[in-house]
Motif scaffolding. Structure first.
Motif, PDB file in Angstrom:
ATOM      1  N   LEU A 603       1.015  -1.052   0.077  1.00 36.99           N
ATOM      2  CA  LEU A 603       0.091   0.042  -0.154  1.00 36.99           C
ATOM      3  C   LEU A 603       0.951   1.197  -0.084  1.00 36.99           C
ATOM      4  O   LEU A 603       1.562   1.626   0.920  1.00 36.99           O
ATOM      5  N   ASP A 604       1.041   1.878  -1.045  1.00 32.06           N
ATOM      6  CA  ASP A 604       1.870   3.131  -1.146  1.00 32.06           C
ATOM      7  C   ASP A 604       1.072   4.318  -1.287  1.00 32.06           C
ATOM      8  O   ASP A 604       0.183   4.699  -2.297  1.00 32.06           O
ATOM      9  N   LEU A 605       0.894   5.253  -0.226  1.00 28.25           N
ATOM     10  CA  LEU A 605       0.267   6.324   0.027  1.00 28.25           C
ATOM     11  C   LEU A 605       1.253   7.596  -0.186  1.00 28.25           C
ATOM     12  O   LEU A 605       0.825   8.671   0.461  1.00 28.25           O
ATOM     13  N   LEU A 626       4.226  -0.860   3.518  1.00 28.11           N
ATOM     14  CA  LEU A 626       3.311   0.422   3.748  1.00 28.11           C
ATOM     15  C   LEU A 626       4.037   1.483   3.615  1.00 28.11           C
ATOM     16  O   LEU A 626       5.063   1.820   4.391  1.00 28.11           O
ATOM     17  N   PHE A 627       3.840   2.640   2.958  1.00 26.96           N
ATOM     18  CA  PHE A 627       4.475   3.943   2.628  1.00 26.96           C
ATOM     19  C   PHE A 627       3.681   5.027   2.820  1.00 26.96           C
ATOM     20  O   PHE A 627       2.701   5.065   2.258  1.00 26.96           O
ATOM     21  N   GLY A 628       4.156   6.015   3.308  1.00 26.86           N
ATOM     22  CA  GLY A 628       3.287   7.050   3.644  1.00 26.86           C
ATOM     23  C   GLY A 628       4.012   8.116   4.623  1.00 26.86           C
ATOM     24  O   GLY A 628       5.078   7.761   4.940  1.00 26.86           O
ATOM     25  N   LYS A 629       3.088   9.203   5.045  1.00 27.88           N
ATOM     26  CA  LYS A 629       3.501   9.814   6.100  1.00 27.88           C
ATOM     27  C   LYS A 629       2.251  10.115   6.795  1.00 27.88           C
ATOM     28  O   LYS A 629       1.786  11.265   6.642  1.00 27.88           O
ATOM     29  N   PHE A 630       1.869   9.416   7.808  1.00 29.76           N
ATOM     30  CA  PHE A 630       0.714   9.525   8.419  1.00 29.76           C
ATOM     31  C   PHE A 630       0.773   9.386   9.900  1.00 29.76           C
ATOM     32  O   PHE A 630       1.645   8.811  10.756  1.00 29.76           O
ATOM     33  N   LYS A 631      -0.275   9.621  10.674  1.00 28.09           N
ATOM     34  CA  LYS A 631      -0.327   9.531  12.065  1.00 28.09           C
ATOM     35  C   LYS A 631      -1.392   8.232  12.343  1.00 28.09           C
ATOM     36  O   LYS A 631      -2.127   7.744  11.406  1.00 28.09           O
ATOM     37  N   PHE A 632      -1.176   7.662  13.555  1.00 32.76           N
ATOM     38  CA  PHE A 632      -2.017   6.524  13.872  1.00 32.76           C
ATOM     39  C   PHE A 632      -3.847   7.150  14.233  1.00 32.76           C
ATOM     40  O   PHE A 632      -3.858   8.067  14.627  1.00 32.76           O
ATOM     41  N   LEU A 655       7.649  -0.298   7.117  1.00 29.93           N
ATOM     42  CA  LEU A 655       7.031   0.794   7.447  1.00 29.93           C
ATOM     43  C   LEU A 655       7.569   2.181   7.264  1.00 29.93           C
ATOM     44  O   LEU A 655       8.496   2.627   8.257  1.00 29.93           O
ATOM     45  N   ALA A 656       7.373   2.818   6.303  1.00 34.06           N
ATOM     46  CA  ALA A 656       8.034   4.209   6.238  1.00 34.06           C
ATOM     47  C   ALA A 656       6.918   5.261   5.414  1.00 34.06           C
ATOM     48  O   ALA A 656       6.625   5.065   4.179  1.00 34.06           O
ATOM     49  N   GLY A 657       6.426   6.014   6.408  1.00 33.64           N
ATOM     50  CA  GLY A 657       6.695   5.876   7.797  1.00 33.64           C
ATOM     51  C   GLY A 657       5.635   6.742   8.410  1.00 33.64           C
ATOM     52  O   GLY A 657       4.549   6.906   8.007  1.00 33.64           O
ATOM     53  N   PHE A 658       5.917   7.064   9.671  1.00 34.79           N
ATOM     54  CA  PHE A 658       4.766   7.544  10.727  1.00 34.79           C
ATOM     55  C   PHE A 658       5.229   8.859  11.410  1.00 34.79           C
ATOM     56  O   PHE A 658       6.663   8.849  11.920  1.00 34.79           O
ATOM     57  N   LYS A 678      12.493  -2.322   7.927  1.00 35.35           N
ATOM     58  CA  LYS A 678      12.640  -0.957   7.525  1.00 35.35           C
ATOM     59  C   LYS A 678      11.704  -0.119   8.195  1.00 35.35           C
ATOM     60  O   LYS A 678      10.601  -0.280   7.958  1.00 35.35           O
ATOM     61  N   VAL A 679      12.166   0.801   8.916  1.00 35.60           N
ATOM     62  CA  VAL A 679      11.400   1.840   9.791  1.00 35.60           C
ATOM     63  C   VAL A 679      11.800   3.254   9.294  1.00 35.60           C
ATOM     64  O   VAL A 679      13.003   3.483   9.324  1.00 35.60           O
ATOM     65  N   LYS A 680      10.672   3.896   9.149  1.00 32.31           N
ATOM     66  CA  LYS A 680      11.057   5.454   9.084  1.00 32.31           C
ATOM     67  C   LYS A 680      10.018   6.391  10.029  1.00 32.31           C
ATOM     68  O   LYS A 680       8.745   6.117  10.106  1.00 32.31           O
ATOM     69  N   ILE A 681      10.718   6.885  10.788  1.00 27.34           N
ATOM     70  CA  ILE A 681       9.917   7.785  11.974  1.00 27.34           C
ATOM     71  C   ILE A 681      10.119   9.294  11.750  1.00 27.34           C
ATOM     72  O   ILE A 681      11.392   9.629  11.871  1.00 27.34           O
TER      73      ILE A 681
END
Length: 956
Positions: A603-605, A626-632, A655-658, A678-681
Motif C-alpha cells: 500500500l503506497d500512499l 506500507l508507505f506514506g507519512k501519517f499518524k495513527f 513501514l516508512a513511515g509514521f 525497515k522503519v521511518k519515523i
C-alpha cells in the motif's frame, strides 16, 4: 500456487476433481515450456508455420482461462486467511462448491481439461509442433561498424589516450566497451583500432568477432593468423611468448564469458600488448577489465547528434519547418540508438517525397515496421536476441511487463519488483525467497543493458531505471500482439492481462501501437475485464469509476493519476485479489472498507494527502510494504487489541513511515511486527515535557535489539523534527542495524551509533555535530557508506587507518570547508561526492591518496577553474576517475533537503525532465535521499569508470 493449495488435504475434493486439477497443473507447466521453445524458434528466424502460431495462441488463451477460473473460485489459498471478512465468505463458497463433482467449479475444471485435450489433438493433427531448432538461442546480431559515425570523436580520443599512455611491459590491462546492442560498440572499437596513432604504436594487430566462433579455439586461430609475421611463422608462434615480447593490439568484438576465460588463461602476467573487447554484458566487461583494466560504458546519442546522423543518412538537403517536426519525432522515438536511427533513415529513403507527416506516421507504426520491413532486419535481430536470450519465460514476461509504464519515464526498482511479485511473475528456486529471485532477475536485466540505470541508492543498487526507447517500442508491440498489454481505450481490451492509460496534460501520449477505437456503449456497460493490472498516468476520465469491472485485478497503480477522487474508491474493497495499491496526490482519505482488501501486500500512499491511517490497515493479514507519512488513527489501544494484533503475526517488512506525536499506537504495535526490516519515523514533540520521546527510544531499542538475531538488512530512519535527539542516549549498546539515518539536532553523538553491529550505511543530516563528536565515527570499521550534511565540516579530521572499509563518501556542506583526509585513510574509497557550490580549487583534497577512486562528483555551480582543476587531477590519477557534476533542482532549499540532478558540466542549465532523446548518464551515486537523476544529452559513447573494471558506483 493455488492449484497446489487445492490439492492439499484441507480441501476435501472428489478423486475425479483432484485428477483434473493435477492434469491442469502439469499442463500449465508444459504450456509455459512450449511457449519458451516456440519463442526461441521464432527468435532464431526459423519460420514457424501458421498452424504452429495459431496453436500457441490457443494454448496461451487456455492458460489464461485456467488462471481466471482458479482466481474466481479461490481468491487466497492461505490457511491463515480463512475465517476473515469478505474473503472468508468466498472461501466458504469455494469449499462448499468443491465438495461436489456437480459443482460449477468442478464442471469448469473438467471443461478446461477437455479443451486442453482437444487443443493437443489439433496440434498433432495439423503438425503444429515446434521444430528441432526449438530451444536454440539465436546468435547475437553483428551490427557491424558504421562507416560515417557521429558523436564519436570525444570517446575515441579518451580510449586512444588510455591505450597509448602505458609504455613498456606491464599487466595486461583490458579496455572493455560495454552497452546495449546497436549503441555503437563495434563502431567505437573500430575507430580506435584504425586511429593513425594507434596503428603506428601497434603495427601488429588483430581483429576478431567472437560471435562468429562457436569455441575459443577457433577464435584464437583467427587472432594468431592475423598476428603472423614473416619472422614468426604460424606453426612456431606461442601466444604467451608472442604477447610477452611483441607490442600488438588485439580487438575481440562481442566477447562472452567462455571466450574470455580461455583468452585470459594464455595471457602472460606482463605484456607489451593491449586488448580491447566489446560486449553487451556488464558482468563480462567487469571480468575482462578486472585489475588494471578500464570499463567504458556506451551511451546513447543526444538529440543534436541524432539529427546530424539523420542529415547524413536521409535528410541530405536539410529540413523545412514541416520536415523538422518529423525529424524530431524520429529522434524521440529512436531514443538516441544509432542502429535504430540508421534503420529508420534507410526505410525513409524509399519514399518519393519525404514529408514531416510521413515521418510521424512511420514513428506511429514503428513497431509494425520493425516486424515486417527488411530495412529493420538488423535492428529486429538485436531486439529479439536481447529478449529471447533471457533465461526462461518468467524473466521474459517480467521484461515485457516494463512496457506497461510510459516510455521514457523512470521506473523505481522497488516498485517494479513489488509489482512483479504481486503479479506472480517470480518463481522461487532452491529455497530462495520470492524477493531474492526478483532482485536477481532485475540485476540480470541491468547486467545485459536491456534496462539502463538512472539513479543508485546508498548501497550502489540501482534505484531507478528505464528501458531503451526502441526496446520499449518493440516490447509494447509484442505485448499487444500477444494479448498481454494494451490501452484501456483498446476495443479488444477485455482479452488483455494488463491495461494502462497514459494521458498527460500536454495531450495523449498513448502508444503508437495501440488500437484506440472505443468499445460501444452497450458493450461497455456489461463488459468484464480479464486484466490483472491497471496503470494510469495522467487523467483517468470515465475509467476512474470503472475499476471494479476488472474483478481479477492484482495491481492497481494510480500514483500518477491526476483526476482521481475519494469517491472513486468507494467500491475498491470488491477487488478481492488486489495485492498492490498505489494512490496519487488527489486522494485525501482511504475508503471505509479498506480492510476488506484481504490479499493486499503493498500500500503506497506517499503521494497522497492522507494524514490519518485507519487502524484496520495495519491489521491486513498479508500487508508487507506500507508507505506514506501519517499518524495513527486511534488514540489508545487496549491490551486486548494489541494481543489480537500480535496473534495475527504481522507480515509487515517496511513501514516508512509514521509520525510519533505522543500517540503510542504505532510504537506499541512495532514491537509485535516480527518481520519488520525497515522503519521511518518522524518525531514530533508534544508539550514542554517532550511527552512520547521515551516511547520512541524504547521502540527503537526494541527494533534494533531484535536485529541481533539477523544478519540481513535492518534500516532505521529518524527525523528528529522539533525535538533534540538527546533522548537517543538512553538506548543501550549492542544493537544491530545495517542502515541508520538521523536528521535533526544532536548535542552529542548517541553512544549506541558507534557500537551498532553490522552498520554499513550512515547518514547524519543537520545534526550540528562538531569534529570531536564526528571523530567517534572512526570506530565504525565496517562502514561502507557515509553521508554528512552539515554547515561546516572543517573541524573533522579523517586520519590514517580511519574507515578502513568505506567505499562511498558524500559531503554536503554550506561553507567550502572540507574535512582533512590524511594519507592512508579511506584505502578502498571508490566514490567521493563533494557538494558545495562555493568549493574552491581542490580544497585541500588529495585524490592520489585513494588508489581505488573511480568517481568524483561536484556541484554544477562550482567555478570553471575549480572544475578544470579537478578534471586535471583526475587525469593524473592512475585510475582516471570520472568527474561528474550534479545540479540542485531548487537552489533555495537548505542543504539538508537538497535534491540533485545530473548536469552536463559546471554552470550549465539542464532540463530536469527525463526527455526521450537524452543520454543515459548513470555514473554517479545519488547519495541524497529522494535525489532525482535525469539523463543529460551525451555523445555516442560514455565512460563508466576506470580502474578495476567494476561498474561505476551509480550502476553497480
Amino acid at each position: 500456487m493455488k492449484l497446489v493449495a487445492l490439492l492439499s488435504e484441507k480441501h476435501k475434493l472428489s478423486r475425479g476433481l483432484k485428477d483434473d486439477i493435477r492434469f491442469i497443473r502439469t499442463e500449465l507447466d508444459m504450456i509455459s515450456s512450449a511457449r519458451d521453445s516456440h519463442m526461441a524458434m521464432a527468435a532464431g528466424r526459423d519460420p514457424a508455420s501458421s498452424s504452429s502460431r495459431i496453436s500457441m495462441e490457443e494454448m496461451r488463451d487456455l492458460a489464461h482461462d485456467i488462471e481466471d477460473c482458479i482466481d474466481r473460485f479461490l481468491p487466497c489459498p492461505c490457511v491463515a486467511c480463512q475465517g476473515q471478512g469478505e474473503a472468508a465468505s468466498v472461501l466458504r463458497r469455494v469449499k462448499k462448491a468443491a465438495t461436489s463433482a456437480r459443482s460449477r467449479f468442478a464442471a469448469e475444471i473438467h471443461k478446461l481439461r477437455s479443451r486442453l485435450k482437444d487443443a493437443h489433438d489439433r496440434r498433432v493433427n495439423y503438425q503444429a509442433v515446434n521444430g528441432s531448432s526449438a530451444g536454440a538461442s539465436p546468435p547475437a546480431a553483428d551490427t557491424g561498424a558504421e562507416t560515417d559515425p557521429v558523436g564519436i570523436d570525444e570517446p575515441k580520443q579518451e580510449l586512444v589516450d588510455i591505450l597509448l599512455q602505458q609504455t613498456g611491459p606491464g599487466k595486461p590491462g583490458v579496455i572493455s566497451i560495454v552497452g546495449f546492442g546497436g549503441s555503437g560498440k563495434t563502431t567505437l572499437a573500430r575507430a580506435v583500432y584504425e586511429c593513425p596513432g594507434v596503428v603506428r604504436r601497434f603495427p601488429c594487430r588483430a581483429w576478431a568477432a567472437a560471435s562468429e566462433h562457436r569455441d575459443a579455439d577457433g577464435l584464437l586461430t583467427t587472432i594468431l593468423r592475423q598476428l603472423h609475421t614473416a619472422d614468426a611463422p604460424l606453426p612456431q608462434i606461442s601466444m604467451d611468448g608472442f604477447l610477452r615480447t611483441t607490442e600488438c593490439l588485439i580487438v575481440i568484438d562481442d566477447i562472452n564469458k567462455q571466450h574470455w576465460d580461455v583468452i585470459k588463461s594464455i595471457l602472460p602476467r606482463e605484456t607489451k600488448s593491449r586488448i580491447i573487447v566489446t560486449t553487451s554484458l556488464q558482468s563480462v566487461a567487469n571480468a575482462c577489465s578486472s585489475g588494471d583494466g578500464y570499463v567504458y560504458k556506451m551511451s546513447i546519442l543526444n538529440a543534436e547528434h541524432s539529427k546530424v546522423l539523420l542529415m547524413k543518412k536521409v535528410f541530405f538537403q536539410g529540413c523545412s519547418p514541416e520536415l523538422e517536426r518529423g525529424s524530431t519525432a524520429i529522434v524521440e522515438k529512436c531514443d538516441g540508438l544509432p542502429l535504430a536511427l540508421v534503420c529508420v533513415a534507410k526505410f525513409l529513403l524509399g519514399e518519393n517525397e519525404l514529408t514531416g507527416s510521413h515521418c510521424a506516421r512511420v514513428c506511429h507504426n514503428l513497431g509494425h515496421h520493425m516486424e515486417k520491413e527488411a530495412d529493420f532486419t538488423k535492428l529486429q535481430q538485436v531486439l529479439v536476441n536481447n529478449y529471447s536470450s533471457l533465461s526462461g519465460y518468467p524473466l521474459r514476461t517480467s521484461l515485457l511487463y516494463t512496457s506497461v509504464f510510459p516510455n521514457g519515464r523512470p521506473i523505481r526498482r522497488n516498485t517494479l519488483i513489488r509489482r512483479w511479485l504481486a503479479e506472480g511473475y517470480v518463481q522461487c528456486q532452491y529455497k530462495r525467497s520470492d524477493l531474492e529471485v526478483a532482485d536477481e532477475n532485475f540485476r540480470e536485466l541491468i547486467d545485459r543493458n536491456i534496462i539502463r540505470p538512472i539513479d543508485a541508492s546508498n548501497n550502489a543498487k540501482v534505484k531507478t531505471c528505464r528501458t531503451h526507447g526502441i526496446m520499449h517500442e518493440f516490447m509494447l508491440h509484442k505485448s499487444m500482439s500477444d494479448n498481454f498489454i494494451t490501452s484501456l481505450h483498446d476495443q479488444n481490451r477485455s482479452n488483455f492481462r494488463h491495461l494502462f492509460i497514459q494521458n498527460h496534460a500536454s495531450g495523449s501520449t498513448l502508444s503508437s501501437n495501440q488500437r484506440t477505437s472505443p468499445a460501444s456503449d452497450d458493450a461497455a456497460g456489461s463488459e468484464k475485464f480479464r486484466a490483472r493490472s491497471l496503470t494510469i498516468s495522467g487523467d483517468a476520465g470515465e475509467a476512474a469509476s470503472e475499476f471494479c469491472r476488472c474483478e481479477l485485478l492484482r495491481v492497481l497503480d494510480l500514483g500518477e493519476c491526476n483526476d482521481l477522487e475519494d469517491s472513486h474508491l468507494k467500491d475498491i474493497h470488491k477487488l478481492w485479489h488486489l495485492k498492490y495499491l498505489s494512490l496519487g496526490g488527489t486522494i485525501s482519505n482511504l475508503p471505509k472498507k479498506i480492510d476488506k482488501l484481504h490479499c493486499l501486500e503493498t500500500l503506497d500512499l506517499r503521494k497522497t494527502k492522507i494524514e490519518i491511517l485507519p487502524v484496520e490497515v495495519i491489521g491486513l493479514p498479508h500487508l508487507a510494504y506500507l508507505f506514506g507519512k501519517f499518524k495513527f488513527g486511534k488514540k489508545d489501544l487496549r491490551k486486548s487489541e494489541i494481543a489480537e494484533f500480535s496473534q495475527r503475526k504481522s507480515k509487515l517488512k517496511s513501514l516508512a513511515g509514521f509520525y510519533a506525536d505522543g500517540n503510542p499506537g504505532f510504537l506499541q504495535l512495532m514491537a509485535h511486527m516480527k518481520e519488520l526490516k525497515k522503519v521511518k519515523i518522524w518525531c514530533e514533540s508534544t508539550g514542554a515535557d517532550n511527552r512520547g520521546l521515551p516511547d520512541i527510544s524504547k521502540a527503537v531499542q526494541k527494533f534494533a535489539q531484535d536485529g541481533m538475531d539477523t544478519t540481513g538488512i535492518r534500516s532505521l530512519s529518524l527525523n528528529l523534527g522539533n525535538t533534540m535527539g538527546d533522548f537517543l542516549g538512553s538506548i543501550q549498546e549492542y544493537c544491530y542495524l545495517s542502515s541508520l539515518k538521523l536528521h535533526g539536532q544532536l548535542s552529542v553523538l548517541p553512544q549506541f551509533v558507534t557500537s551498532l553491529c553490522g552498520l554499513t550505511e550512515l547518514c547524519l543530516s543537520s545534526t550540528n555535530l562538531m569534529g570531536h563528536d564526528l571523530s567517534n565515527l572512526r570506530k565504525l570499521r565496517y562502514l561502507l557508506y557515509l553521508k554528512l550534511v552539515e554547515a561546516d565540516l572543517g573541524s573533522f579530521t579523517i586520519d590514517n587507518g580511519d574507515f578502513p572499509s568505506l567505499r562511498r563518501l558524500c559531503l554536503v556542506v554550506k561553507m567550502p570547508i572540507l574535512p582533512a583526509i590524511k594519507e592512508g585513510a579511506l584505502p578502498y574509497l571508490v566514490s567521493l561526492q563533494l557538494l558545495c557550490k562555493d568549493l574552491l580549487d581542490l580544497s585541500g583534497m588529495r585524490i592520489e591518496f585513494h588508489d581505488c577512486l573511480e568517481e568524483v562528483a561536484l556541484d554544477s555551480m562550482v567555478s570553471a577553474r575549480t572544475a578544470e582543476m579537478w578534471e586535471t587531477a583526475a587525469k593524473k590519477h592512475p585510475k582516471r576517475p570520472k568527474v561528474v557534476f550534479l545540479k540542485r533542482i531548487d537552489p533555495s532549499e537548505p542543504a539538508s533537503a537538497a535534491k540533485y540532478v545530473a548536469a552536463d558540466g559546471p554552470t550549465r542549465e539542464k532540463c530536469i525532465v527525463d526527455s526521450p532523446q537524452s543520454g543515459s548518464r548513470s555514473k554517479h551515486d545519488s547519495f541524497l535521499k529522494k535525489t532525482v537523476v535525469s539523463d543529460p544529452p551525451r555523445v555516442a559513447s560514455e565512460p563508466s569508470g576506470a580502474g578495476n573494471g567494476a561498474m561505476p558506483p551509480s550502476a553497480r
